[in-house]
Write a protein that holds these residues in place. Structure first.
Motif, PDB file in Angstrom:
ATOM      1  N   ALA A  82      38.209  34.238  69.454  1.00 26.97           N
ATOM      2  CA  ALA A  82      39.506  34.429  70.112  1.00 26.97           C
ATOM      3  C   ALA A  82      39.296  34.570  71.616  1.00 26.97           C
ATOM      4  N   ASP A  83      40.117  33.846  72.380  1.00 28.14           N
ATOM      5  CA  ASP A  83      40.127  33.993  73.843  1.00 28.14           C
ATOM      6  C   ASP A  83      41.230  34.992  74.159  1.00 28.14           C
ATOM      7  N   VAL A  84      40.850  36.265  74.228  1.00 27.25           N
ATOM      8  CA  VAL A  84      41.829  37.350  74.320  1.00 27.25           C
ATOM      9  C   VAL A  84      42.680  37.249  75.589  1.00 27.25           C
ATOM     10  N   ASP A  85      42.049  36.865  76.696  1.00 26.09           N
ATOM     11  CA  ASP A  85      42.795  36.763  77.963  1.00 26.09           C
ATOM     12  C   ASP A  85      42.942  35.308  78.397  1.00 26.09           C
ATOM     13  N   ALA A  86      43.351  34.447  77.457  1.00 21.84           N
ATOM     14  CA  ALA A  86      43.536  33.030  77.788  1.00 21.84           C
ATOM     15  C   ALA A  86      44.605  32.856  78.859  1.00 21.84           C
ATOM     16  N   ALA A  87      45.670  33.678  78.796  1.00 20.73           N
ATOM     17  CA  ALA A  87      46.767  33.549  79.763  1.00 20.73           C
ATOM     18  C   ALA A  87      46.318  33.947  81.162  1.00 20.73           C
ATOM     19  N   GLY A  88      45.485  34.971  81.244  1.00 21.43           N
ATOM     20  CA  GLY A  88      45.043  35.448  82.546  1.00 21.43           C
ATOM     21  C   GLY A  88      43.889  34.662  83.123  1.00 21.43           C
ATOM     22  N   GLY A  89      43.192  33.931  82.237  1.00 19.71           N
ATOM     23  CA  GLY A  89      42.087  33.107  82.697  1.00 19.71           C
ATOM     24  C   GLY A  89      40.839  33.876  83.065  1.00 19.71           C
ATOM     25  N   ASN A  90      40.750  35.152  82.647  1.00 21.37           N
ATOM     26  CA  ASN A  90      39.582  35.959  82.961  1.00 21.37           C
ATOM     27  C   ASN A  90      38.834  36.348  81.686  1.00 21.37           C
ATOM     28  N   SER A  91      37.631  36.884  81.846  1.00 27.57           N
ATOM     29  CA  SER A  91      36.893  37.405  80.701  1.00 27.57           C
ATOM     30  C   SER A  91      37.544  38.696  80.221  1.00 27.57           C
TER      31      SER A  91
END
Length: 360
Positions: free
Chosen positions: A77-86
């Motif tokens: 899962a890309d937890v911060d996909a919306a923010g674009g950060n790790s």
């Protein structure tokens, strides 16, 4: 441990830090989660729905929730996909059918998240907005999830989550911080280290939670505190390192219920500073320095409950009398029948080890 194998993070000669698999016989096998020369640097693994999950770096997604199912690995899962950060997931723990962890997003800061096997979602924004509550030190106790977190007006305190409702314990009343750490369950108690009055770092003591009651176990009476650390459940008790002279005389302690006892004064001339307490078989393994000049070495604590005591007496008239006891506090009784010299011997054994003593 996952599917009967040991998994750990390690770096090869090139510095590529990845997940390794060890079956107990053959050389460890590297699992290149983040293909190429870039490391995945896995942390905080947890098994959920028969899949191994962990935080780590994957391609352009950055540090996110990753997985290994025994064959394949990659991004869960890309937890911060919306923010674009790790999002840097950490402190993974399975609770009530979901995988819980701490993660960071641009919108919420570092907060409590959960993963259901398909998607990751925010559980609760404890510190509203982009400010972080930074949950950590997760433990499951009495069917509920406990952890340390920060909230404005309360400080960093102990929180409790039952799957829907969030509560907290304001140990250091008001906005000051008690900073709970090392949450450890032993029987019907949840132990942790905290600062009861929100004072400086030296005011830390062991606390024990039962129901809604928190008891302070004052290992070092007064305002100084014993600075408890490396809490671990072992032999139906709590073991930890603590000091009876802040910053000095740091030794191995145990707590049975609410009663503290020093286990051993390993370094009579100073502090042995026991760390890394790990139960292994019937023993407790840890690192310590006895002050002899040998430096910091592995030590083993053997509980009395695993010992066997065997005694023998060489009789003046000839022959040998023997006996055995497995009691925690053994007692040996023998009534002499003749005058003369009796030579006594005692052997203390535990598993594959034994030590013999003799005296006249």
């Amino acid at each position: 441990v996952y599917n009967g194998k040991l998994y750990f993070a390690a770096a090869d000669a090139s510095g590529d830090r990845e997940l390794y698999e060890y079956d107990g016989t053959n050389p460890p096998v590297k699992i290149d989660v983040n293909p190429g020369s870039s490391s995945s640097s896995p942390i905080d693994p947890a098994v959920f729905n028969n899949v191994l999950y962990f935080g780590g770096t994957f391609g352009t997604a950055g540090s996110e929730l990753l997985f290994f199912d025994g064959t394949n690995s990659g991004l869960a899962a890309d937890v911060d996909a919306a923010g674009g950060n790790s999002s840097s997931p950490g402190d993974l723990i399975v609770y009530r059918g979901d995988l819980y962890f701490a993660a960071t997003t641009a919108a919420e800061g570092r907060e409590l998240f959960r993963f259901d096997g398909l998607t990751a979602s925010l559980v609760v924004d404890i510190e509203s907005g982009a400010i972080s509550s930074s949950p950590s030190d997760f433990a499951i106790f009495d069917g509920q999830l406990y952890f340390a977190a920060r909230q404005s007006g309360i400080g960093r305190e102990l929180f409790q989550f039952d799957g829907s409702i969030l509560n907290f314990f304001d140990i250091a009343t008001g906005p000051v911080n008690s900073i709970p750490t090392d949450l450890t369950v032993v029987g019907s108690l949840l132990y942790f280290s905290a600062r009861p009055n929100g004072g400086g770092g030296t005011s830390r003591e062991v606390h024990a939670l039962s129901g809604s009651t928190i008891d302070i176990i004052d290992v070092e009476p007064g305002s100084s505190g014993s600075l408890p650390h490396d809490l671990v459940a072992y032999d139906n008790a709590l073991f930890f390192g603590a000091s009876t002279n802040p910053g000095n005389d740091d030794e191995l302690w145990r707590i049975d219920g609410l009663t503290p006892t020093r286990v051993a004064n390993i370094s009579p001339s100073g502090s042995s500073n026991p760390t890394g307490m790990t139960p292994f078989g019937s023993d407790l393994i840890f690192a310590a320095d006895d002050g002899s000049g040998a430096g910091r070495e592995p030590w083993r604590f053997i509980p009395a409950s695993s010992l066997t005591f065997q005694w023998s007496l060489s009789l003046p008239a000839g022959g040998i009398a023997t006996g055995e006891s497995g009691a925690t506090t053994p007692a040996f009784n023998f009534t002499p029948e003749n005058e003369g010299r009796y030579t006594a011997g005692l052997t203390i054994s535990s598993l594959d080890r034994s030590k013999s003593f003799a005296d006249a």
